[in-house]
Scaffold this motif. Structure first.
Motif, PDB file in Angstrom:
ATOM      1  N   TYR A 113      -4.661   2.290   0.045  1.00 46.22           N
ATOM      2  CA  TYR A 113      -4.588   2.719  -1.352  1.00 46.22           C
ATOM      3  C   TYR A 113      -3.342   2.183  -2.027  1.00 46.22           C
ATOM      4  CZ  TYR A 113      -3.694   5.635  -5.430  1.00 46.22           C
ATOM      5  OH  TYR A 113      -3.415   6.061  -6.711  1.00 46.22           O
TER       6      TYR A 113
ATOM      7  N   LEU B 118      -1.840   9.394  -4.063  1.00 44.36           N
ATOM      8  CA  LEU B 118      -3.200   9.664  -3.601  1.00 44.36           C
ATOM      9  C   LEU B 118      -3.465  11.164  -3.709  1.00 44.36           C
ATOM     10  CD1 LEU B 118      -5.655   8.203  -2.317  1.00 44.36           C
ATOM     11  CD2 LEU B 118      -4.704   8.801  -0.085  1.00 44.36           C
TER      12      LEU B 118
ATOM     13  N   ILE C 125      -6.010   0.921 -10.007  1.00 44.36           N
ATOM     14  CA  ILE C 125      -6.226   1.553  -8.700  1.00 44.36           C
ATOM     15  C   ILE C 125      -6.873   0.504  -7.807  1.00 44.36           C
ATOM     16  CG2 ILE C 125      -7.614   3.272  -7.468  1.00 44.36           C
ATOM     17  CD1 ILE C 125      -7.400   4.979 -10.068  1.00 44.36           C
TER      18      ILE C 125
ATOM     19  N   LEU D 117      -9.752  10.275  -8.323  1.00 49.19           N
ATOM     20  CA  LEU D 117      -8.981   9.182  -8.921  1.00 49.19           C
ATOM     21  C   LEU D 117      -9.569   8.712 -10.241  1.00 49.19           C
ATOM     22  CD1 LEU D 117      -8.170   7.059  -5.741  1.00 49.19           C
ATOM     23  CD2 LEU D 117      -6.514   8.249  -7.186  1.00 49.19           C
TER      24      LEU D 117
ATOM     25  N   ILE E 101      -8.330  -0.026  -3.838  1.00 49.79           N
ATOM     26  CA  ILE E 101      -8.690   0.605  -2.565  1.00 49.79           C
ATOM     27  C   ILE E 101      -9.396  -0.418  -1.689  1.00 49.79           C
ATOM     28  CG2 ILE E 101     -10.296   2.260  -1.504  1.00 49.79           C
ATOM     29  CD1 ILE E 101      -9.639   4.181  -3.778  1.00 49.79           C
TER      30      ILE E 101
ATOM     31  N   VAL F 269     -12.708  11.088  -2.861  1.00 49.05           N
ATOM     32  CA  VAL F 269     -11.436  10.512  -3.286  1.00 49.05           C
ATOM     33  C   VAL F 269     -11.593   9.819  -4.639  1.00 49.05           C
ATOM     34  CG1 VAL F 269      -9.675   8.787  -2.746  1.00 49.05           C
ATOM     35  CG2 VAL F 269     -10.586  10.234  -0.924  1.00 49.05           C
TER      36      VAL F 269
ATOM     37  N   TRP G 245       0.812  -1.214   0.000  1.00 52.18           N
ATOM     38  CA  TRP G 245       0.000   0.000   0.000  1.00 52.18           C
ATOM     39  C   TRP G 245       0.846   1.264   0.000  1.00 52.18           C
ATOM     40  CZ3 TRP G 245      -4.551  -1.719  -1.192  1.00 52.18           C
ATOM     41  CH2 TRP G 245      -4.948  -2.977  -0.742  1.00 52.18           C
TER      42      TRP G 245
END
Length: 393
Positions: free
Chosen positions: A360, A366, A228, A383, A230, A379, A33
């Protein structure tokens, strides 16, 4: 549909009750991460927090908070029969049987066996459908609506049981050609935390399955483009060691007559419709020293300033480590059935153990740092290049 060169693959994994504090004791994909953050949660349970997470709105904006709310109607004759047996254990057993086998009846579909039959007619049920995205309608604010406006195809997956990496990957693989955002959810850590307590080493197998899914999904998504990834949760988990019998403390007043309340595991909500002034109930319960009533500032800060009193005229929140007993959301006590709750959530968000998690991994730094569960949509806006609003201070 975007071309392969411009697609933005993303995997969002929602893990119910994944406490940020777990990471200190049991690292989760260490070294993977770019950001490991604690998120402040909200007052309440998943029924109010999950809609807030997928919309960025507070409960008094989504009109979803606790599952049961004040909505009096005519009493059910069927439920009234459950009060006739003379022994409490027999009454409780009958309540469990009715709930298990009569759940499709009009008289019982909005009923839980922990709710005393004498007051069941006072409450309606907001059926939160966690396997829908979002679990309650939130309009244009929802992540689903944002993705559609941006023309980004997505897939939502929430299994009925614990997450199995092989099954989740088998679901993901055929959607790779026409899906860019994958939202996969699991409640297995919530169930494990309640049963084992907030000790992640005792449910290492459940966490390992989620890790296997994430690493497998990354391998599948990488040929499309750097993904990506999360991981986010709604709240943490707090060890419990004490029970507080709220109804016993308020004796000799009778529930449903002298006062009206809905008792949840960590919260009791009261309505000013009993024969005893609510101020007297508040004074007596405050004297127990095991919690406190929410102030108007509390309600404003945590977004539970509803326009009406559906969710309570007064709201009592118990101290961390306590459970309110009985809780209408739990099954009523019967002989030879042991209490299995070793941890609970729904305490003050300021407590360390209540913090949710945000993890993330991605091809870019980020862009904004979330601090609350309500920041997640903002967020993702940045992104995934959706609406990209300015995140609130």
């Amino acid at each position: 549909m975007e071309t392969k060169a411009t697609r933005r693959p993303a995997l969002i994994v929602f893990v119910d009750a994944f406490a940020f504090d777990y990471l200190a004791e049991r690292p989760f994909l260490p070294g993977f991460w770019q950001a490991e953050l604690a998120l402040e949660s909200l007052i309440g349970y998943s029924s109010g927090i999950v809609p807030a997470l997928w919309s960025g709105l507070y409960p008094d904006q989504t009109n979803a908070w606790n599952e049961f709310f004040y909505q009096p109607r005519s009493p059910s004759r069927l439920l009234g029969l459950l009060d006739l047996p003379p022994h409490a254990h027999l009454r409780n057993a009958l309540r469990l049987v009715l709930w298990r086998f009569g759940g499709r009846l009009v008289a019982t579909r909005d009923y839980l066996p922990g709710i005393p039959p004498s007051i069941a007619h006072l409450f309606g049920r907001n059926r939160i459908q966690y396997r829908k995205f979002p679990p309650v309608p939130v309009g244009d604010a929802g992540l689903d609506a944002r993705l559609r406006r941006a023309g980004i195809p997505y897939r939502f997956w929430y299994p009925s049981g614990a997450m199995r990496a092989d099954r989740a990957l088998a679901d993901l693989e055929p959607a790779l050609t026409d899906t860019d955002v994958f939202i996969y959810c699991t409640a297995s850590i919530d169930k494990a935390g309640h049963g084992y307590g907030p000790n992640p080493r005792l449910f290492d197998a459940e966490l390992t399955e989620i890790e296997r899914f994430i690493t497998g999904a990354k391998e599948m998504l990488s040929p499309i483009g750097p993904p990506i990834i999360i991981v986010v949760s709604d709240h943490g988990m707090t060890a419990v060691s004490k029970r507080f019998d709220l109804m016993e403390w308020l004796k000799p007043w009778e529930l449903g007559g002298e006062y009206v309340a809905f008792l949840d595991s960590t919260m009791a909500r009261f309505w000013d419709v009993g024969t005893v002034p609510l101020s007297q109930v508040v004074e007596r319960l405050t004297g127990a020293g095991v919690g406190r009533f929410l102030t108007s500032d509390d309600r404003t800060r945590y977004g539970i300033n509803f326009a009406d009193n559906r969710f309570g005229d007064e709201i009592f929140l118990i101290h961390p480590g306590y459970l309110i007993s009985p809780s209408f959301m739990e099954a009523p006590p019967v002989p030879f059935v042991r209490d299995k709750l070793k941890a609970m959530h729904g305490y003050w968000p300021e407590e360390s153990s209540t913090r949710a998690v945000f993890l993330y991994h991605g091809p870019v730094p980020l862009p904004v740092v979330p601090r609350r569960v309500t920041d997640i949509v903002a967020v993702l806006d940045h992104l995934l290049k959706l609406d990209a609003p300015v995140m609130p201070a």
